[in-house]
Design a protein around this motif. Structure first.
Motif, PDB file in Angstrom:
ATOM      1  N   ASP A  31      -5.579 -24.469  48.996  1.00  0.00           N
ATOM      2  CA  ASP A  31      -6.635 -25.457  48.766  1.00  0.00           C
ATOM      3  C   ASP A  31      -6.086 -26.785  48.272  1.00  0.00           C
ATOM      4  N   MET A  83      -4.348 -27.283  45.519  1.00  0.00           N
ATOM      5  CA  MET A  83      -4.298 -27.368  44.065  1.00  0.00           C
ATOM      6  C   MET A  83      -2.890 -27.065  43.562  1.00  0.00           C
ATOM      7  N   SER A 105      -3.962 -23.465  37.248  1.00  0.00           N
ATOM      8  CA  SER A 105      -3.886 -24.367  38.397  1.00  0.00           C
ATOM      9  C   SER A 105      -4.974 -25.418  38.228  1.00  0.00           C
ATOM     10  N   LEU A 106      -4.787 -26.563  38.879  1.00  0.00           N
ATOM     11  CA  LEU A 106      -5.772 -27.635  38.778  1.00  0.00           C
ATOM     12  C   LEU A 106      -5.582 -28.595  39.943  1.00  0.00           C
ATOM     13  N   ALA A 107      -6.610 -29.396  40.200  1.00  0.00           N
ATOM     14  CA  ALA A 107      -6.535 -30.396  41.257  1.00  0.00           C
ATOM     15  C   ALA A 107      -5.540 -31.479  40.872  1.00  0.00           C
ATOM     16  N   ASP A 137     -12.948 -38.690  38.456  1.00  0.00           N
ATOM     17  CA  ASP A 137     -11.803 -37.875  38.875  1.00  0.00           C
ATOM     18  C   ASP A 137     -11.372 -36.923  37.755  1.00  0.00           C
ATOM     19  N   ALA A 165     -13.571 -33.975  37.581  1.00  0.00           N
ATOM     20  CA  ALA A 165     -13.269 -33.102  38.723  1.00  0.00           C
ATOM     21  C   ALA A 165     -12.043 -32.239  38.437  1.00  0.00           C
ATOM     22  N   VAL A 166     -11.047 -32.821  37.762  1.00  0.00           N
ATOM     23  CA  VAL A 166      -9.857 -32.046  37.390  1.00  0.00           C
ATOM     24  C   VAL A 166     -10.237 -30.948  36.405  1.00  0.00           C
ATOM     25  N   GLU A 184     -13.119 -29.516  35.995  1.00  0.00           N
ATOM     26  CA  GLU A 184     -13.898 -28.482  36.678  1.00  0.00           C
ATOM     27  C   GLU A 184     -13.043 -27.649  37.621  1.00  0.00           C
ATOM     28  N   SER A 185     -11.912 -28.218  38.060  1.00  0.00           N
ATOM     29  CA  SER A 185     -11.050 -27.477  38.987  1.00  0.00           C
ATOM     30  C   SER A 185     -10.122 -26.507  38.272  1.00  0.00           C
ATOM     31  N   THR A 204      -6.418 -17.496  44.045  1.00  0.00           N
ATOM     32  CA  THR A 204      -6.350 -18.674  44.908  1.00  0.00           C
ATOM     33  C   THR A 204      -5.051 -18.752  45.669  1.00  0.00           C
TER      34      THR A 204
END
Length: 744
Positions: free
Chosen positions: A68, A70, A79-81, A197, A200-201, A203-204, A214
């Motif tokens: 994905d 990440m 893990s993260l965006a 952004d 979003a990180v 939440e990821s 994942t």
């Protein structure tokens, strides 16, 4: 930023951070971490260098990107965006940088939950002790009124200044899975410019087993998340050539390592008989083994020492179940992970395999020459499809205390001379953890805890420390040699491979100091261990090191047979009254001083003969401890308990067991007042066990009494004692003792 610095600082703050997360404001204040007032700028230490371009220069990353897109940290724990470029990566951290912002991600293991009522303390601590210390922040202002829950964690906003940002805006995101705490730190020129952004990180962010999901990796992650009941039935991941196939979520136990309070059973006579054969049975009447006195005392000592934990038994038994030597179905499950601790048969089985670390030949061989030697052997074993060998790992602190047993199942090459030994640690069920070995430096380290309820501790060593060892499981199978059986003097037990020994055990909070006839000492002097007695040594059992689980367990002392010595029981280091029990176990005999009470700062001296037949004891109290003698004889085994029920303070008495003539004597030469004594006698023969008891034996000062125990006809009949008034060698009177023992 220096990766080693990040890792070092993370390790240093583990304990203090645990206080912040669990203790609230009061505990923080007690530890000296002062809370800065709201809106007040906390100055960074003046001697900390500012971050330089060289320190933040991009390095070769070892993390990965999942399907994905990440970022996945090399630990597999989070893990993260991606938000910017990865510019630095540590064993427990990662730093990303983009236009006008940086994100620093890291984790702290075994810290429990985040305390919602201590968020301000937590934020101040993280900003001061982590971000400021590593040079990411110089000054900061934390805004406690704006802190709040978000998703699975909490957001903590702050303003800051640093070498990179004259005036910056930041935010901490803190999340816990109940064991590991994960932190994301945003450092930006303008929060509003990157807020979308950034959220979003946040939440990821994925942690623990969700990371493995994942990546498609079936290997269990090293988090505190438990696998579902029944174990993970997915196929094991391919870890490479050096992989045994064992997996903690299937072949490990689903419950944590435990002490004696958690269970109802450990060793019973049946397990002792299974380990050594019928020679430990004084009677097999009715098909039931009644242990000899030395075997009974040894079993009781072993069981008491398991209060420190059962790691050795869990590490060994999980391997034996995986290899098919022991069937999980015997205990009600298809695999080890199916089994629960509320199973008395399983409790006894774990205790049995725990005990194999103390006997020969189970503990006769180990590889501990160096970390590289351990890795070489594991690779050789796990790379050979025809090999049926399995190994347990023993780890120790530098002083050989805090011993812990874990289960290795694979070796992974990380490149650059670094390898990971993948292990199942029974303090952390369902997890895969790593022992890290540096092949270049021939060193090792492991983050562990000898108590699942205590913070992790760093275990480490090198080619000279011998603090990392592996022991083959195969030697644990079959009958073991019995060093305390009457036929084993000078025999081949672990403690007696070349020379026979008396074992000296201590239960309780005092210290022991043993002194031979030449004045040589072995034991503790002012809290420091010394060993001067020629041929003397100690045994440290895994999970039995000093200060393990706060259980007062000294090592087992081994004193060569035939060597006279005295035992000093020392309460100098205790702060309140303490009760201790001292036991000596030798081939065919045992001698115990039970429930010996000492006030702080006091000592008692026990004189013993090396054959366990004579004991001299003096006390400053009116109620002396119980004195227990046990002896193996061909016709019957005997155990005697002599209790001084009412004696003068400072009295000294001598007890002697004359086995050849069947006499138990008590001498009161060094007393000035009469005393009252009780005697309980156990006789065990082919017909079973019978008991005699009398608690009305009066002795005047200077007398000697002889109990003629071989003449006892059995339950309900009397015994006779001869009294030598003045101890001049002649019997002056014979007195009948009525059997007062009542069957319950």
């Amino acid at each position: 930023m220096n990766k080693k610095l990040i890792l070092f600082l993370t390790l240093v703050i583990l304990f203090a951070f645990a206080l912040l997360g669990c203790g609230g404001e009061d505990m923080v204040d007690e530890e000296g971490f002062e809370e800065p007032p709201a809106e007040e700028v906390v100055e960074a230490p003046a001697d900390l260098p500012a971050e330089t371009e060289e320190e933040t220069a991009p390095e070769t990353a070892t993390g990965s990107t999942n399907p994905d897109g990440m970022y996945v940290h090399p630990s597999g724990l989070f893990s993260l965006a991606n938000l910017g470029d990865l510019v630095d990566e540590g064993a427990d951290s990662a730093l990303f940088a983009g236009e006008g912002q940086q994100i620093f991600a890291f984790y702290l293991e075994n810290q429990g939950d985040v305390d919602e009522n201590a968020l301000e303390d937590l934020g101040n601590f993280l900003l001061t002790e982590v971000l400021t210390s590593v040079g990411l922040v110089d000054d900061f202002v934390l805004y406690p009124d704006d802190m709040g829950a978000f998703g699975n964690g909490y957001l903590l906003p702050f303003d800051f200044s640093s070498a990179g940002y004259a005036e910056g805006q930041g935010e901490l995101y803190v999340q816990s899975d109940g064991r590991t705490v994960y932190v994301l730190a945003l450092l930006a020129e303008s929060y509003d410019a990157v807020s979308t952004d950034w959220i979003a990180v946040v939440e990821s962010l994925m942690v623990g087993d969700s990371v493995a999901a994942t990546t498609g990796d079936d290997t269990p992650s090293s988090t505190g998340d438990e696998s579902p009941a029944g174990g993970d039935t997915t196929a094991p991941a391919d870890l490479g050539a050096a992989d045994s196939g064992f997996r903690p979520t299937v072949n490990g136990f689903s419950f944590e390592n435990y002490g004696n309070d958690a269970v109802s059973a450990n060793l019973t006579p049946a397990e002792v008989q299974r380990m050594f054969g019928d020679q430990v049975c004084a009677s097999l009447n009715g098909g039931t083994c009644t242990l000899t006195p030395p075997a009974k005392q040894w079993m009781e000592q072993i069981n008491s020492y398991m209060d420190g934990g059962h790691c050795e038994g869990m590490a060994a038994l999980s391997l034996l179940m995986y290899s098919g030597e022991v069937s999980p179905q015997t205990f009600g499950g298809e695999v080890a992970y199916d089994l629960g601790l509320d199973n008395e048969d399983l409790q006894r089985e774990i205790a049995y395999w725990w005990t194999t670390q103390s006997v020969f030949p189970a503990a006769s061989f180990r590889i501990n020459e160096s970390p590289n030697a351990v890795v070489d052997q594991l690779i050789s074993t796990y790379s050979d499809p025809a090999s049926t060998d399995t190994w347990t790992i023993g780890i120790y602190q530098w002083d050989m205390s805090g011993g812990h047993a874990i289960t290795p199942f694979a070796v992974e090459d990380q490149g650059g001379g670094i390898v990971h030994i993948l292990v199942y640690d029974n303090n952390f069920p369902g997890e895969t953890r790593n022992v890290i070995v540096d092949r270049n430096q021939n060193t090792w380290q492991y983050q562990a805890s000898t108590n699942p309820n205590e913070p992790s501790e760093l275990y480490e060593g090198d080619a000279n420390s011998q603090t990392l060892e592996i022991i083959p499981t195969s030697n644990r199978l079959g009958l073991q040699d019995c060093e305390f059986c009457s036929s084993s003097a000078g025999g081949g037990g672990l403690a007696m491979q070349a020379l026979g020994y008396n074992q000296i055990w201590l239960e309780g909070g005092a210290d022991l100091l043993l002194t031979d006839g030449e004045g040589n000492r072995t034991g503790f002097v002012n809290g420091e261990f010394i060993n001067e007695i020629p041929g003397a040594k100690t045994e440290e059992y895994k999970f039995l090191g000093i200060d393990v689980w706060d259980v007062d367990k000294e090592p087992v002392y081994l004193i060569p047979l035939g060597l006279p010595f005295s035992i000093l029981v020392d309460a100098s280091r205790v702060t309140e009254g303490v009760t201790s029990t001292v036991s000596m176990i030798g081939p065919g005999y045992t001698l115990v001083v039970e429930d010996l009470y000492l006030d702080p700062g006091t000592t008692d001296v026990i004189g013993v003969s090396p054959d366990g037949r004579q004991l001299t004891y003096s006390t400053e109290y009116n109620d002396a401890p119980d004195m227990i003698f046990g002896i193996e004889r061909p016709e019957a085994d005997y155990e005697f308990i002599v209790a001084a029920l009412d004696i003068e303070s400072g009295a000294e008495f001598l007890i002697n067991l004359d086995v050849e003539n069947g006499l138990l004597s008590i001498n009161t030469d060094n007393t000035t007042e009469y005393g009252i004594y009780e005697i309980v006698m156990y006789r065990i023969d082919d017909e079973g066990e019978v008991v005699f008891q009398n608690n009305d034996i009066y002795l005047e000062p200077g007398d000697t009494t002889y109990l003629k125990y071989l003449e006892w006809a059995g339950p309900g009949t009397s015994l006779f004692i001869d009294i030598d008034y003045g101890s001049d060698g002649s019997v002056d009177e014979t007195i009948e003792l009525v059997d007062e023992y009542l069957e319950e």
